[in-house]
Design a protein around this motif. Structure first.
Motif, PDB file in Angstrom:
ATOM      1  N   HIS A 121       0.846  -1.195   0.000  1.00  0.00           N
ATOM      2  CA  HIS A 121       0.000   0.000   0.000  1.00  0.00           C
ATOM      3  C   HIS A 121       0.879   1.243   0.000  1.00  0.00           C
ATOM      4  N   THR A 122       0.268   2.407   0.160  1.00  0.00           N
ATOM      5  CA  THR A 122       1.012   3.662   0.052  1.00  0.00           C
ATOM      6  C   THR A 122       0.970   4.491   1.340  1.00  0.00           C
ATOM      7  N   GLU A 123       0.566   3.873   2.450  1.00  0.00           N
ATOM      8  CA  GLU A 123       0.347   4.650   3.668  1.00  0.00           C
ATOM      9  C   GLU A 123       1.331   4.269   4.773  1.00  0.00           C
ATOM     10  N   GLY A 124       1.102   4.831   5.963  1.00  0.00           N
ATOM     11  CA  GLY A 124       1.928   4.511   7.116  1.00  0.00           C
ATOM     12  C   GLY A 124       3.077   5.462   7.360  1.00  0.00           C
ATOM     13  N   THR A 141      -9.898  -6.991  -8.676  1.00  0.00           N
ATOM     14  CA  THR A 141     -10.196  -7.881  -7.568  1.00  0.00           C
ATOM     15  C   THR A 141      -9.248  -7.658  -6.401  1.00  0.00           C
ATOM     16  N   HIS A 142      -9.523  -8.351  -5.289  1.00  0.00           N
ATOM     17  CA  HIS A 142      -8.784  -8.178  -4.041  1.00  0.00           C
ATOM     18  C   HIS A 142      -7.676  -9.220  -3.931  1.00  0.00           C
ATOM     19  N   PRO A 143      -6.582  -8.924  -3.204  1.00  0.00           N
ATOM     20  CA  PRO A 143      -5.479  -9.880  -3.096  1.00  0.00           C
ATOM     21  C   PRO A 143      -5.844 -11.232  -2.489  1.00  0.00           C
ATOM     22  N   PHE A 144      -6.815 -11.281  -1.554  1.00  0.00           N
ATOM     23  CA  PHE A 144      -7.145 -12.613  -1.026  1.00  0.00           C
ATOM     24  C   PHE A 144      -8.626 -12.865  -0.768  1.00  0.00           C
ATOM     25  N   VAL A 145      -9.444 -11.840  -0.655  1.00  0.00           N
ATOM     26  CA  VAL A 145     -10.880 -12.078  -0.513  1.00  0.00           C
ATOM     27  C   VAL A 145     -11.469 -12.216  -1.910  1.00  0.00           C
ATOM     28  N   PRO A 146     -12.006 -13.383  -2.269  1.00  0.00           N
ATOM     29  CA  PRO A 146     -12.464 -13.588  -3.643  1.00  0.00           C
ATOM     30  C   PRO A 146     -13.643 -12.696  -4.000  1.00  0.00           C
ATOM     31  N   MET A 147     -13.686 -12.294  -5.272  1.00  0.00           N
ATOM     32  CA  MET A 147     -14.761 -11.438  -5.774  1.00  0.00           C
ATOM     33  C   MET A 147     -15.524 -12.180  -6.872  1.00  0.00           C
ATOM     34  N   LEU A 148     -16.805 -12.379  -6.655  1.00  0.00           N
ATOM     35  CA  LEU A 148     -17.698 -13.003  -7.620  1.00  0.00           C
ATOM     36  C   LEU A 148     -18.366 -11.901  -8.434  1.00  0.00           C
ATOM     37  N   GLN A 149     -18.029 -11.789  -9.716  1.00  0.00           N
ATOM     38  CA  GLN A 149     -18.553 -10.722 -10.565  1.00  0.00           C
ATOM     39  C   GLN A 149     -19.743 -11.257 -11.360  1.00  0.00           C
ATOM     40  N   ILE A 150     -20.904 -10.631 -11.144  1.00  0.00           N
ATOM     41  CA  ILE A 150     -22.157 -11.067 -11.756  1.00  0.00           C
ATOM     42  C   ILE A 150     -22.768  -9.918 -12.548  1.00  0.00           C
ATOM     43  N   SER A 165     -13.324   2.683  -6.357  1.00  0.00           N
ATOM     44  CA  SER A 165     -13.789   1.301  -6.232  1.00  0.00           C
ATOM     45  C   SER A 165     -12.805   0.415  -5.488  1.00  0.00           C
ATOM     46  N   VAL A 166     -11.501   0.561  -5.750  1.00  0.00           N
ATOM     47  CA  VAL A 166     -10.528  -0.293  -5.068  1.00  0.00           C
ATOM     48  C   VAL A 166     -10.403   0.111  -3.603  1.00  0.00           C
ATOM     49  N   GLU A 167     -10.452   1.393  -3.313  1.00  0.00           N
ATOM     50  CA  GLU A 167     -10.436   1.822  -1.917  1.00  0.00           C
ATOM     51  C   GLU A 167     -11.650   1.258  -1.178  1.00  0.00           C
ATOM     52  N   PHE A 176      -4.966  -3.246  -4.600  1.00  0.00           N
ATOM     53  CA  PHE A 176      -5.193  -2.959  -3.182  1.00  0.00           C
ATOM     54  C   PHE A 176      -4.823  -1.506  -2.966  1.00  0.00           C
ATOM     55  N   GLN A 177      -5.730  -0.725  -2.389  1.00  0.00           N
ATOM     56  CA  GLN A 177      -5.441   0.699  -2.214  1.00  0.00           C
ATOM     57  C   GLN A 177      -6.176   1.234  -1.000  1.00  0.00           C
ATOM     58  N   MET A 178      -5.411   1.764  -0.050  1.00  0.00           N
ATOM     59  CA  MET A 178      -5.969   2.381   1.142  1.00  0.00           C
ATOM     60  C   MET A 178      -6.476   3.782   0.842  1.00  0.00           C
ATOM     61  N   THR A 179      -7.592   4.139   1.449  1.00  0.00           N
ATOM     62  CA  THR A 179      -8.031   5.524   1.406  1.00  0.00           C
ATOM     63  C   THR A 179      -7.370   6.298   2.544  1.00  0.00           C
ATOM     64  N   ARG A 180      -7.292   7.603   2.382  1.00  0.00           N
ATOM     65  CA  ARG A 180      -6.844   8.463   3.477  1.00  0.00           C
ATOM     66  C   ARG A 180      -8.025   9.167   4.135  1.00  0.00           C
ATOM     67  N   GLY A 181      -9.225   8.789   3.731  1.00  0.00           N
ATOM     68  CA  GLY A 181     -10.391   9.445   4.289  1.00  0.00           C
ATOM     69  C   GLY A 181     -10.544  10.852   3.749  1.00  0.00           C
ATOM     70  N   LEU A 182     -11.278  11.670   4.472  1.00  0.00           N
ATOM     71  CA  LEU A 182     -11.545  13.038   4.026  1.00  0.00           C
ATOM     72  C   LEU A 182     -10.556  14.047   4.592  1.00  0.00           C
ATOM     73  N   LEU A 183      -9.704  13.604   5.523  1.00  0.00           N
ATOM     74  CA  LEU A 183      -8.773  14.546   6.167  1.00  0.00           C
ATOM     75  C   LEU A 183      -7.314  14.137   6.032  1.00  0.00           C
ATOM     76  N   GLY A 184      -7.032  13.067   5.308  1.00  0.00           N
ATOM     77  CA  GLY A 184      -5.638  12.667   5.108  1.00  0.00           C
ATOM     78  C   GLY A 184      -4.972  13.539   4.066  1.00  0.00           C
ATOM     79  N   VAL A 185      -3.728  13.909   4.315  1.00  0.00           N
ATOM     80  CA  VAL A 185      -2.995  14.769   3.391  1.00  0.00           C
ATOM     81  C   VAL A 185      -1.511  14.417   3.468  1.00  0.00           C
ATOM     82  N   SER A 186      -0.835  14.509   2.336  1.00  0.00           N
ATOM     83  CA  SER A 186       0.580  14.154   2.277  1.00  0.00           C
ATOM     84  C   SER A 186       1.433  15.146   3.051  1.00  0.00           C
TER      85      SER A 186
END
Length: 900
Positions: free
Chosen positions: A618-621, A827-836, A801-803, A889-899
């Motif tokens: 991911h890109t955070e932390g 799709t997600h790295p380990f939780v399977p996604m069923l696309q219908i 969508s990925v976030e 896989f991509q983390m959100t920073r929410g509405l107040l996260g900033v670099s």
């Protein structure tokens, strides 16, 4: 008297006249030091890189390093007293220390604001140019592009939506180029940006993408979009032409994906293969080093960065500028407090004004998000002696030699057209800052580090310069230069000449240590959500979801479905899968975690107990604001740590981040998660990539050897944990059948989670068959582990969508059902996604990517979905796009996260 140390044996003074010294190793409480005829006795243990007073400092008096203030005494500080502020005391409180620290701080961070004396400003002359210019072996491009130090084929995702495509395409093409050819590699450039509606960083993103294309290290570039994102190929091309980027000089093609994932991969492979002979024909020729463009970076900094490594970069940059080349200083927030040094020599008043304008704009933008630019230092910075932004900035500014003048102050990613010394606006986030420098034309990156940062950019060589010999010895396989030699007596001139010669060799093709390691990562300056402070108060006081499920209509007596699922029972955990998970605690650990994971899977480690090993890069932390964004990150990572599909989990820290292992351990303890069952490893503290890889593999081997066998159990609908997402239009039939399916699972005692941003919640057909009220509010926060089964709505701060999928999977769901009304989802790295889908247009374009076609009698769709779900959960069917590698896989920073 006990052993008395001479000052030079145990400490350094950045400049004569400073009143605080830096310990060059840990000094225990009671240590006696002889300094200028007096004996100093340390009152507390002073860690390596931390400071102690060498003169008496009265309350209200400034503490000085490099003759610049980094704090003000709150009480009398005597010679030999450990100096510490409140922030560092807080940072040390979550560390597992074996010695005592003071109960309260003795200095505060109050620094008077810098005031530019424009009336008395005088332009500084340039240093005299050298008359003879050395050469290096480079790739000559069009005169507006310069000369490359490398020759890469770049696969560039225009937005985050095509990141998984360029990653998979690059993986397929690795066998197509040879190490002995003139092609240095075929590399993907995937990033997080452009995937939300109306991002605030559009112009910055366009400038960066255009700059990426024309960087002189690019031999050819494939630019990929879907054509309907917030940022498209057409926009990039138009921006490039409007701003005179020489893209016509670059072998390139803009491609919009319209077909199935596999079909588009085949097309991409064929296109790139056609380019190979042309790119391979490009030759190195002798070129003036005036074509070199050094990007200057520091990451994982410590108290010695400003003493050894950063002054070394200042020395080689001054040399390069005098030869006609260019150097780029960046990281705006890491120069706050160092303005007197930065602006001590400036080309003209306009450049000085521009620099201060960029600093003030940065401060203002962070304030909109409820944070301060001064909050930049990470936990690793503070642990290694950088108490606050002022001390960090003073050291970072030493990348500009005192005799060097600032020639230009530029926007993020703005092209460097001429030789000279530049300041480029950017956050302190290393990866984001480097991306801007690459877009600006840098063809070599110099990266100083005290802790031992291991980051690399895909197609520009990174030269790592470590501050101390002790840390260089610990990480010798991952570092290029030991600047600690300066601390041990080697002159800066001698060391500088050696490193400058190394730079010419690397520019000529010698691979840096990072290039040999074979990992790289890209992150562009991430979008910020606020344009002013008008929403700040509301956002800071948003109600916390209760965690209680939403009451639904209970009229399902006739809806009982006898379907059963074969799961695994292990201790108190029941799940459909068992994986080994490596959680990188920050962005810089992600690529190493990926390398270890691939190695474990290649070995078949853990089988048959574990189905596979997974990591979540991911890109955070680090390099981002604290507060709500940091809490969101920790909550989501803990959601994955406690996920029912995770059998064994290890946290891998880089070592210098905000959210290091001790931080994560503390966060787990606060909410009652047993942190003792996890593994912990540190890239920096465990000795680098090779040694930490061995440690991680050994930990998993020990855990697997000690594990008890699991049992198979049979469950009904009560055992299901399902997430449901939707993309595009929702038909009435689809909405109704998903509502009935949800009701069936929830009434049986199972779990269904729908994200707040899903169109399903706005669908009348879905709502009227499910809800007892017209108002449906989030019951759980983004990424929060669900503790009570039932129907839940998860907060979603963005529309990405990925976030959304990343947060949804962290809640503990074991299958995501995606209703597709547009194009299929990553799709997600380990939780399977069923696309219908029930949409014929979707089937026409993406039939190979869809897992279930909803056709015929809609009343049967629920059973069809359950049958396909059973196949996925019991591993007799693998979702199509996961199998093809369309994973993100991509983390959100929410509405107040900033670099930062």
């Amino acid at each position: 008297m006990d052993v008395v140390y001479q000052f030079e044996e145990v400490a350094r003074l950045p400049l004569p006249g400073d009143n605080c010294a830096v310990a060059i190793r840990q000094l225990n409480a009671g240590t006696v030091i002889q300094y200028e005829g007096q004996f100093l006795t340390l009152d507390y243990t002073v860690m390596e890189g931390h400071r102690f007073a060498v003169k008496a400092i009265a309350p209200g008096e400034e503490l000085l390093s490099w003759h610049l203030p980094f704090g003000v005494a709150l009480k009398p500080i005597q010679p030999g007293h450990y100096v510490i502020n409140e922030t560092v005391l807080g940072a040390l409180s979550v560390r597992q220390l074996t010695f005592a620290v003071p109960d309260e701080p003795n200095f505060g961070d109050q620094i008077p604001p810098y005031i530019f004396d424009e009336e008395n400003f005088r332009p500084a002359p340039a240093s005299p140019a050298f008359t003879e210019t050395p050469t290096f072996m480079g790739y000559r491009r069009h005169e507006d592009r310069g000369v490359g130090t490398r020759n890469y084929i770049v696969l560039l995702g225009t937005t985050s939506h095509t990141g998984s495509y360029v990653n998979e395409l690059a993986a397929r093409l690795q066998a197509e180029w040879k190490n002995d050819s003139n092609i240095d590699g075929i590399v993907p450039v995937a990033h997080t940006e452009g995937g939300t509606k109306k991002p605030n960083n559009v112009e910055l993103l366009l400038r960066t993408l255009a700059g990426f294309m024309v960087n002189p290290n690019v031999g050819a570039v494939l630019v990929v979009d879907y054509g309907n994102e917030s940022v498209t190929n057409k926009m990039v091309e138009a921006y490039a032409h409007e701003h005179n980027y020489p893209i016509e000089d670059v072998l390139h093609k803009f491609v919009s994906l319209t077909g199935s994932f596999e079909e588009e991969l085949v097309k991409g492979e064929a296109l790139v293969k056609e380019w190979l002979p042309t790119v391979n024909a490009m030759q190195r020729t002798p070129e003036s080093i005036s074509h070199l463009r050094f990007g200057l970076q520091c990451g994982g900094s410590d108290a010695f960065s400003g003493v050894s490594a950063n002054p070394l970069l200042g020395w080689i940059s001054e040399q390069l500028v005098r030869y006609g080349g260019a150097a780029s200083l960046a990281e705006t927030d890491e120069l706050i407090g160092a303005e007197p040094h930065v602006l001590s020599k400036v080309r003209n008043v306009e450049t000085a004004r521009k620099f201060l304008e960029l600093v003030n704009r940065f401060k203002e933008r962070t304030s909109w998000h409820g944070t301060s630019a001064e909050g930049n230092p990470s936990g690793g910075n503070m642990y290694r002696g950088l108490y606050n932004i002022y001390l960090k900035s003073i050291g970072a500014a030493m990348k500009k030699d005192p005799i060097t003048r600032i020639d230009y102050a530029t926007e993020y990613g703005e092209i460097m057209k001429d030789g000279g010394y530049y300041f480029m606006d950017s956050p302190g986030n290393d990866l984001e800052s480097i991306a801007g420098q690459v877009a600006a034309g840098c063809n070599v990156i110099f990266f100083t580090t005290g802790n031992g940062s291991i980051t690399n950019f895909p197609y520009v060589p990174t030269v790592k310069v470590v501050t101390t010999t002790r840390r260089f010895q610990l990480l010798s396989n991952d570092m290029d230069v030991n600047a600690g030699q300066y601390l041990e007596g080697k002159s800066m001139d001698e060391l500088g000449k050696e490193v400058f010669e190394l730079a010419i060799r690397i520019a000529s093709g010698q691979r840096s240590v990072g290039e040999k390691a074979g990992h790289a990562q890209v992150q562009i300056w991430r979008n910020w959500q606020q344009n002013d402070a008008s929403q700040l108060k509301t956002l800071l006081h948003t109600p916390v979801p209760t965690g209680a499920p939403i009451e639904i209509q209970d009229d399902t007596v006739a809806m009982v479905n006898p379907i059963q699922f074969s799961f695994t029972q292990y201790r108190d955990r029941q799940s459909s899968d068992n994986i080994g998970l490596i959680v990188p605690t920050s962005l810089c650990a992600g690529q190493v975690a990926g390398m270890i994971t691939r190695s474990l899977n290649k070995q078949g480690a853990g089988q048959p107990e574990l189905s596979r090993f997974v990591t979540l890069a991911h890109t955070e932390g680090c390099g981002t604001s604290g507060g709500p964004a940091e809490s969101l990150f920790a909550r989501t990572m803990i959601g994955y740590i406690t996920h029912p599909m995770v059998e064994h989990c290890l946290l891998l820290e880089h070592g210098c981040e905000k959210t290091h292992n001790d931080y994560m351990r503390h966060q787990m303890e606060v909410i009652g998660v047993d942190a003792s069952r996890l593994g912990y490893a540190s890239i920096q503290l465990d000795g680098g990539i090779a040694k930490v890889s061995e440690k991680v593999e050994a930990w998993f081997a020990d855990r697997l050897a000690a594990a008890n066998p699991a049992e198979k159990v049979t469950v009904g609908l009560e055992g299901l944990r399902i997430g449901i997402v939707s993309v595009g239009a929702i038909t009435e039939d689809a909405g109704e059948q998903l509502a009935l399916l949800t009701k069936m699972i929830v009434v049986a005692g199972g779990l269904v989670v729908v994200p707040e941003n899903s169109e399903l919640l706005a669908s009348a057909a879905f709502g009227q068959h499910l809800f007892t009220t017209s108002q449906v509010r989030p019951t759980i926060a983004y990424g929060e582990h669900v503790r009570r089964n039932g129907f839940h709505v998860m907060e979603t701060p963005t529309t990405h969508s990925v976030e959304t999928t990343t947060g949804l999977a962290a809640t503990g769901v074991e299958l995501i059902i995606a209703l597709i009304g547009d194009r299929p989802m990553q799709t997600h790295p380990f939780v399977p996604m069923l696309q219908i889908t029930s949409e014929q247009a979707v089937l026409h374009n993406y039939q190979q990517d869809i897992d279930l076609e909803l056709t015929g009698n809609p009343s049967l769709w629920g059973n069809q979905i359950l049958e396909r779900s059973k196949q996925i959960l019991e591993h007799t069917y693998v979702p199509s796009l996961y199998k093809q590698g369309n994973i993100d896989f991509q983390m959100t920073r929410g509405l107040l996260g900033v670099s930062l």
